[in-house]
Design a protein around this motif. Structure first.
Motif, short mmCIF file in Angstrom:
data_model
loop_
_atom_site.label_atom_id
_atom_site.label_comp_id
_atom_site.label_asym_id
_atom_site.label_seq_id
_atom_site.Cartn_x
_atom_site.Cartn_y
_atom_site.Cartn_z
N ARG A 1 16.75 20.98 8.60
CA ARG A 1 15.39 21.12 8.08
C ARG A 1 15.29 20.61 6.65
N LEU A 2 16.32 20.92 5.84
CA LEU A 2 16.33 20.44 4.46
C LEU A 2 16.47 18.92 4.42
N LEU A 3 17.33 18.39 5.29
CA LEU A 3 17.49 16.94 5.35
C LEU A 3 16.17 16.27 5.73
N ALA A 4 15.50 16.81 6.73
CA ALA A 4 14.22 16.23 7.16
C ALA A 4 13.18 16.27 6.04
N LYS A 5 13.22 17.34 5.27
CA LYS A 5 12.27 17.47 4.15
C LYS A 5 12.43 16.32 3.16
N TYR A 6 13.68 16.01 2.80
CA TYR A 6 13.91 14.95 1.82
C TYR A 6 13.77 13.56 2.44
N GLN A 7 14.06 13.45 3.73
CA GLN A 7 13.84 12.16 4.40
C GLN A 7 12.35 11.84 4.47
N ARG A 8 11.51 12.87 4.69
CA ARG A 8 10.06 12.66 4.75
C ARG A 8 9.46 12.38 3.38
N LYS A 9 10.18 12.79 2.35
CA LYS A 9 9.65 12.68 0.99
C LYS A 9 9.59 11.23 0.51
N TYR A 10 10.57 10.41 0.93
CA TYR A 10 10.67 9.04 0.43
C TYR A 10 10.73 8.05 1.59
N VAL B 1 18.44 8.09 3.76
CA VAL B 1 17.71 6.97 4.38
C VAL B 1 17.98 6.87 5.88
N GLN B 2 18.66 7.86 6.43
CA GLN B 2 19.09 7.81 7.83
C GLN B 2 17.93 7.58 8.79
N ALA B 3 16.78 8.16 8.51
CA ALA B 3 15.64 8.10 9.44
C ALA B 3 14.97 6.74 9.45
N HIS B 4 14.78 6.11 8.28
CA HIS B 4 14.02 4.85 8.23
C HIS B 4 14.86 3.62 7.87
N GLY B 5 15.98 3.83 7.21
CA GLY B 5 16.85 2.71 6.88
C GLY B 5 16.34 1.78 5.81
N ASN B 6 15.28 2.16 5.11
CA ASN B 6 14.71 1.29 4.07
C ASN B 6 15.45 1.51 2.75
N LEU B 7 16.59 0.87 2.66
CA LEU B 7 17.47 1.04 1.50
C LEU B 7 17.74 -0.32 0.85
N CYS B 8 17.48 -0.39 -0.43
CA CYS B 8 17.83 -1.59 -1.20
C CYS B 8 18.91 -1.20 -2.20
N VAL B 9 20.09 -1.77 -2.02
CA VAL B 9 21.22 -1.49 -2.91
C VAL B 9 21.41 -2.69 -3.84
N VAL B 10 21.26 -2.45 -5.13
CA VAL B 10 21.41 -3.52 -6.12
C VAL B 10 22.74 -3.29 -6.84
N GLY C 1 0.79 -1.23 0.00
CA GLY C 1 0.00 0.00 0.00
C GLY C 1 0.82 1.27 0.00
N VAL C 2 2.07 1.20 -0.45
CA VAL C 2 2.94 2.39 -0.49
C VAL C 2 2.56 3.23 -1.71
N HIS C 3 2.39 4.51 -1.51
CA HIS C 3 2.09 5.38 -2.65
C HIS C 3 3.32 5.45 -3.56
N PRO C 4 3.14 5.35 -4.89
CA PRO C 4 4.29 5.35 -5.80
C PRO C 4 5.25 6.51 -5.59
N SER C 5 4.72 7.68 -5.24
CA SER C 5 5.57 8.86 -5.09
C SER C 5 6.49 8.77 -3.87
N ARG C 6 6.23 7.78 -2.97
CA ARG C 6 7.05 7.62 -1.77
C ARG C 6 8.24 6.69 -2.02
N ILE C 7 8.40 6.28 -3.28
CA ILE C 7 9.49 5.36 -3.65
C ILE C 7 10.48 6.11 -4.55
N LYS C 8 11.73 6.04 -4.21
CA LYS C 8 12.78 6.69 -5.01
C LYS C 8 13.73 5.61 -5.53
#
Length: 732
Positions: free
Chosen positions: A225-234, A257-266, A58-65
């Motif tokens: 503040r700028l970091l938080a903005k981009y962390q909240r974006k994705y 990804v510092q806040a949530h850690g949801n990183l997939c490195v391929v 149920g993740v909105h597409p815009s929340r995926i980078k």
């Protein structure tokens, strides 16, 4: 529910995943390193993972980078997602390059601070017509010219820009810039001037692509503040081709990804081939240190290539030490053993490859891969003569505008008119008349439309030794007009002393001698069979044009010609890897560093070779040769290793049907002059390209010949190394 997703997608789009691929799709939370060997279905797995996040989580597409290395790769991912999930509008998922992401962050950061900026780096098809002088390459040209008093050549400019990107992406501090190697001797000083110039404007900051990364990293590091903005974006970030990513780029993603850690490195550490561009494979090897909770999955099943190719490539890459231990396997048929072809001479290579391709079936299924762009010129010449269409994704037609090529053409132009001081000015320092700058300036003030040599002899103050040299040069230039292009090039190199002049410029300015001499040798190959200098000039224009046109043949029935670097991600039924000799792959620099205890460049050469091998689906042929430009060439140690692997995999008593194939044997040549002791006065000789004659004199460096075409002075080393002289007549 999860099974429903995989079953549904198999029914809708025919995609079926293996267990490891499914695990990569399902493990959505936390850091994941997905090591994907060649042909293992990496892109399909990425698309299914993104689709799973949207449809099942149920993740909105815009929340995926999804971030990748190049514009082409980002576009390919976007198109693949559209085909898999057509119900989602274009742009719903954020597919982009790291530079595009950095550009957004930088723009926000500078806007908040009221700092205007101008991007000074654009692609060739995106010129800044309004500010042509404010372009990175133009700025660097002017700084180089100011510091050195010399114009910078295109290959040196490329080396300089690569050096600057390397320094920036490695985050090397200014006090250590001198420690980084660059063929341009003044590179650190030029970089300091360049950085100062970009900040010197009164209205706007000038930024290039590397600055975008630097400023974005600084912005995210300093502005909470700028970091938080981009962390909240994705909520979920995925990076593809991560083995090609620099330290600076990795650190930007880490902050994101510092806040949530949801990183997939391929990535595939075995396909990291951009170390010279600051790619950081060490980051992958240290992934668990950066993300202690990370899961590492290995996609090792190859769906692309035959068993022979997969097993050989898998064994070959294990010669490297700094890598994850992976075992690439396949369920595909064995296919043909790898073919290793050893030709007697480099000159046979392009023709041999052309004939192999023409006899193999559909030419669009074939690719010819090489390490260096210059390797393509001989192929282009041969394929064009034979009428074989070819596609070049990254054709580098700068060869035809290289200053060495322009020099040779200017020498030839002087054969038709020696009344142009402007023409002489371009080459006067590059032949053996030893004309000084002051003499050249004096000559330019004479405007009587007479021979530049006559004007020098009559009206300019000369040194005692110069009159004879100028008279000889005038006669030699005049004689060029009657020669074939190949004879003319040889005369320019030897009699006019151009080759010696090049060697001196290499010592003084840091050019690579083998590169410049290689250009001259390629010009001789192109000239082969042509009768006039005009025909040679026309041939160069023709080849430049067909190389430019070749990039528009994508998708047509055409052979692909590509560097090994640009071939990554592609696949072909048949692959021919050429120029596989010591000094090319591995390069002379790779070998030197390896012998001094630095394994990294050699390991990257191995990875590059591995990338080339794994482009082949059905047939792979490796080409080497024993002679090049009259000198002995040694088979690449990497080819020798593949031969041992191939033969061991075949097992005792099993044939290696397509094993070593010897090219046509060179015809024995009798009475070749092989030693300086055979160069006695009066001996009758035949000089290849010039005909019969007699030895008049010889010293330690040169031999003087009286030939049917006139008196020639030829370097002894060239005669002996290339077997140019054959003894004839009764004295033989």
């Amino acid at each position: 529910m999860t099974e429903d997703f995989f079953t549904r997608k198999q029914r809708q789009i025919g995609v079926s995943l293996n267990p490891v691929q499914k695990e990569a799709v399902l493990r959505t939370e936390g850091p994941l390193l997905l090591l994907a060997t060649p042909g293992s279905g990496k892109t399909t797995t990425i698309m299914m993972r993104i689709g799973y996040l949207i449809e099942e989580k149920g993740v909105h597409p815009s929340r995926i980078k999804a971030v990748t290395f190049s514009k082409a790769a980002a576009a390919d991912m976007k198109e693949r997602f559209r085909r898999f999930f057509p119900e989602y509008p274009e742009g719903s998922v954020g597919f982009s390059t790291i530079h595009s992401l950095a550009s957004q962050v930088m723009a926000d950061y500078l806007r908040q601070r009221g700092i205007g900026y101008r991007v000074i780096e654009r692609h060739a098809d995106e010129p800044d017509a309004a500010y042509p002088a404010l372009h990175k390459t133009q700025i660097l040209r002017e700084i180089h010219n100011s510091l050195t008093g010399e114009s910078i050549a295109e290959d040196q400019l490329e080396a300089l820009t690569t050096y600057i990107s390397y320094v920036k992406n490695k985050r090397i501090p200014p006090d250590r810039w001198d420690e980084t190697e660059c063929d341009v001797k003044e590179a650190p000083s030029i970089l300091r001037e360049y950085e100062a110039f970009k900040k010197s404007g009164t209205d706007r900051l000038l930024v290039d692509y590397d600055d975008m990364l630097e400023i974005a990293y600084r912005a995210l590091s300093e502005d909470r503040r700028l970091l938080a903005k981009y962390q909240r974006k994705y909520d979920y970030v995925l990076t593809d081709e991560s083995q090609d990513t620099s330290l600076l780029q990795h650190e930007i993603i880490a902050l994101l990804v510092q806040a949530h850690g949801n990183l997939c490195v391929v990535a595939d550490d075995d396909q990291s081939i951009y170390g010279w561009r600051a790619a950081e494979p060490r980051y992958l090897l240290d992934f668990k240190q950066a993300y202690p909770d990370a899961v590492i999955l290995k996609m090792e099943h190859n769906y692309r290539s035959t068993k022979h190719i997969v097993e050989a490539a898998n064994a070959f890459i294990k010669r490297n030490r700094d890598r994850y231990d992976k075992n690439m396997t396949t369920g595909n048929p064995a296919g043909e053993p790898i073919r290793i072809t050893s030709l007697p001479d480099y000159k046979h290579q392009a023709r041999y490859v052309a004939e192999r391709i023409m006899s193999a079936g559909r030419i669009g299924d074939s690719a010819v891969l090489y390490r260096n762009h210059h390797s393509s010129v001989a192929l282009v010449d041969t394929f064009d003569r034979l009428g074989i269409p070819f596609y070049m994704k990254d054709g580098d037609h700068r060869f035809f505008s290289h200053w060495v090529v322009e020099d040779v053409l200017n020498f030839m132009r002087m054969a038709y008119t020696d009344r142009r001081p402007d023409l002489l000015e371009r080459i006067y320092q590059k032949f053996n008349a030893y004309i000084t700058r002051e003499q050249m300036e004096a000559l330019k003030r004479i405007r009587n439309n007479e021979s530049v040599f006559d004007n020098l002899l009559r009206h300019v103050e000369l040194r005692d030794y110069q009159p004879k040299l100028l008279e000889e040069c005038k006669a030699t230039f005049a004689s060029l007009r009657e020669m074939s292009p190949k004879q003319a090039i040889w005369t320019i190199r030897a009699n006019l002393g151009y080759e010696k002049a090049l060697e001196k410029r290499c010592e003084r300015l840091g050019f690579r001698r083998d590169t410049l001499i290689g250009i001259l040798n390629t010009l001789e190959d192109i000239a082969d069979g042509l009768e006039t200098l005009e025909a040679f000039a026309s041939r160069l224009k023709r080849l430049q044009a067909v190389m430019r046109e070749a990039k528009f043949r994508k998708g047509e029935e055409a052979v692909t010609l590509s560097t090994l670097h640009s071939a990554k991600g592609l696949e072909f039924d048949r692959v021919y890897m050429i120029d596989l000799i010591e000094g090319v792959i591995p390069s002379a620099e790779d070998i030197k560093k390896f012998e001094n205890g630095n394994r990294a460049p050699m390991e990257e050469a191995v990875r590059l070779f591995y990338v080339g091998m794994t482009r082949a689906k059905r047939e792979l042929e490796l080409l080497t040769y024993r002679m090049k430009d009259g000198q002995k060439a040694e088979e690449s140690r990497l080819v020798s290793h593949i031969r041992r692997i191939r033969d061991s995999l075949a097992g005792p008593g099993r044939p290696t049907a397509a094993a070593s194939v010897e090219g046509p044997k060179p015809k024995p040549v009798k009475r070749i002059v092989a030693g300086a002791d055979q160069l006695q006065k009066g001996v009758r000789v035949r000089c290849r390209g010039f005909g019969d004659g007699e030895i008049l004199d010889a010293d330690e460096e040169d031999i003087v010949l009286r030939l049917d075409t006139g008196i020639r002075r030829v370097p002894i080393r060239k005669c002996l190394e290339e077997g140019l002289l054959e003894r004839i007549g009764p004295q033989a």
